[in-house]
Motif scaffolding. Structure first.
Motif, PDB file in Angstrom:
ATOM      1  N   LYS A 266       0.843  -1.200   0.000  1.00 51.18           N
ATOM      2  CA  LYS A 266       0.000   0.000   0.000  1.00 51.18           C
ATOM      3  C   LYS A 266       0.876   1.247   0.000  1.00 51.18           C
ATOM      4  O   LYS A 266       0.583   2.235  -0.696  1.00 51.18           O
ATOM      5  CB  LYS A 266      -0.920   0.006   1.223  1.00 51.18           C
TER       6      LYS A 266
ATOM      7  N   SER B  22      -6.288   2.963  -2.576  1.00 48.32           N
ATOM      8  CA  SER B  22      -6.848   1.871  -1.779  1.00 48.32           C
ATOM      9  C   SER B  22      -7.430   0.759  -2.639  1.00 48.32           C
ATOM     10  O   SER B  22      -7.948  -0.222  -2.091  1.00 48.32           O
ATOM     11  CB  SER B  22      -7.960   2.419  -0.869  1.00 48.32           C
TER      12      SER B  22
ATOM     13  N   GLU C 133      -8.452  -2.337  -4.228  1.00 48.03           N
ATOM     14  CA  GLU C 133      -8.085  -3.690  -3.808  1.00 48.03           C
ATOM     15  C   GLU C 133      -7.514  -4.512  -4.957  1.00 48.03           C
ATOM     16  O   GLU C 133      -6.614  -5.329  -4.763  1.00 48.03           O
ATOM     17  CB  GLU C 133      -9.295  -4.409  -3.195  1.00 48.03           C
TER      18      GLU C 133
ATOM     19  N   ASN D  37      -3.919  -3.405  -5.233  1.00 49.26           N
ATOM     20  CA  ASN D  37      -3.164  -3.931  -4.096  1.00 49.26           C
ATOM     21  C   ASN D  37      -2.942  -5.429  -4.227  1.00 49.26           C
ATOM     22  O   ASN D  37      -1.842  -5.937  -3.980  1.00 49.26           O
ATOM     23  CB  ASN D  37      -3.907  -3.623  -2.789  1.00 49.26           C
ATOM     24  N   SER D  38      -3.980  -6.160  -4.604  1.00 48.90           N
ATOM     25  CA  SER D  38      -3.881  -7.606  -4.753  1.00 48.90           C
ATOM     26  C   SER D  38      -2.902  -7.969  -5.863  1.00 48.90           C
ATOM     27  O   SER D  38      -2.106  -8.913  -5.730  1.00 48.90           O
ATOM     28  CB  SER D  38      -5.269  -8.192  -5.058  1.00 48.90           C
TER      29      SER D  38
END
Length: 318
Positions: free
Chosen positions: A102, A173, A175, A178-179
């Motif tokens: 992050k 943020s 996802e 991030n993943s």
């Protein structure tokens, strides 16, 4: 509660890795005027920030600092722990890895020029809502609601600064992003064998896509002698691990310094000539530039979607 004026786009805990043990300062290079590099000793608290960069407008003082005090502080505090782990053992726990990635994303999206570019994109997008609302207002079935629709258009434009800042936070943020990064292979390697130290800047992440855009690679200096590597392709990392560390250091420094906008940071002033010749002279497309290029292409479809959604919403409220 004190209100933070200095919003660090380069967090102090990250900069601190370049501080000398003697004076606790780092070497900051800047170019206030073209062709002149200024090199000076600075504490991390004195550089890498812009006053109220992430503040929200027209809100009480504490609420206006929501992004700096809650979002960035939450990530940076945990990323500082992850960085400690990387320096101690070149490893980190799975939980810390989540926050580390992050943090890497924020380093690619939180710089002042990123914030301004994204705000400008959202400003243009929000202003495009006004003519769409005008179209909706002029439809016969909405003739008795013209003033309400006009007010909605004004509210969208008025709130665009805050919505764009929150939109950038939503991007950081995301996802899926991030993943995607958490699936990367990664290593931390030492460059002790190189004659020169690693530098960092306000463009610290060397993020590259293959020409086809099918694979991504990241190089990030995390100290004068430590380099964080991340890639979808393990062979690329292994190649860097086996590479000549002098050449690798020069390659990374060339990208980090070449993309610098305001500041370059080192531990000493021994690379002044290198910085003077390279600073800001090899600009490549930033991560936000890549995203905005895609969003700009998609803008007509976004506007069409807004037009349909606003029309449907207006019909439902009849």
């Amino acid at each position: 509660m004190s209100i933070p004026k200095k919003h660090h786009f380069l967090p102090e805990f990250y900069q601190r890795r370049w501080c000398s043990s003697e004076d606790k300062k780092l070497q900051r290079y800047s170019r206030p005027i073209e062709k002149k590099i200024v090199s000076e000793r600075r504490f991390p608290s004195e550089t890498g920030f812009e006053p109220f960069l992430y503040s929200l407008a027209n809100l009480p003082a504490e609420e206006a600092q929501e992004i700096e005090q809650t979002f960035f502080k939450g990530i940076d505090d945990r990323a500082a722990t992850a960085l400690d782990q990387l320096h101690r053992s070149q490893t980190m726990t799975k939980d810390m890895g989540v926050y580390w990635w992050k943090f890497v994303i924020t380093l690619m999206t939180r710089m002042p020029s990123d914030v301004r570019k994204y705000r400008e994109f959202r400003r243009r997008l929000s202003e495009s809502v006004v003519p769409i609302l005008e179209e909706v207002k002029n439809l016969p079935e909405f003739a008795n609601r013209a003033s309400e629709i006009e007010g909605a258009g004004g509210a969208v434009v008025q709130d665009q600064t805050n919505s764009s800042t929150r939109g950038l936070v939503d991007l950081m943020s995301n996802e899926k992003l991030n993943s995607f990064l958490r699936q990367f292979h990664w290593r931390v390697i030492s460059t002790d064998d190189a004659p020169h130290e690693l530098l960092t800047s306000d463009r610290p992440v060397d993020f590259q896509l293959t020409p086809s855009g099918s694979r991504a690679r990241i190089r990030l200096p995390i100290g004068p002698r430590l380099l964080f590597l991340g890639s979808e392709n393990l062979r690329e990392i292994e190649a860097d691990v086996r590479s000549n560390k002098n050449q690798l250091t020069r390659e990374v420094n060339a990208v980090v310094v070449g993309n610098a906008e305001q500041y370059v940071i080192g531990r000493t002033d021994t690379q002044s000539s290198f910085v003077a010749s390279k600073m800001g002279r090899m600009r490549t497309e930033s991560f936000v530039d890549m995203l905005l290029k895609g969003l700009n292409k998609a803008t007509p479809a976004i506007e069409d979607g807004m037009r349909r959604a606003l029309t449907e919403q207006a019909k439902l409220r009849e």
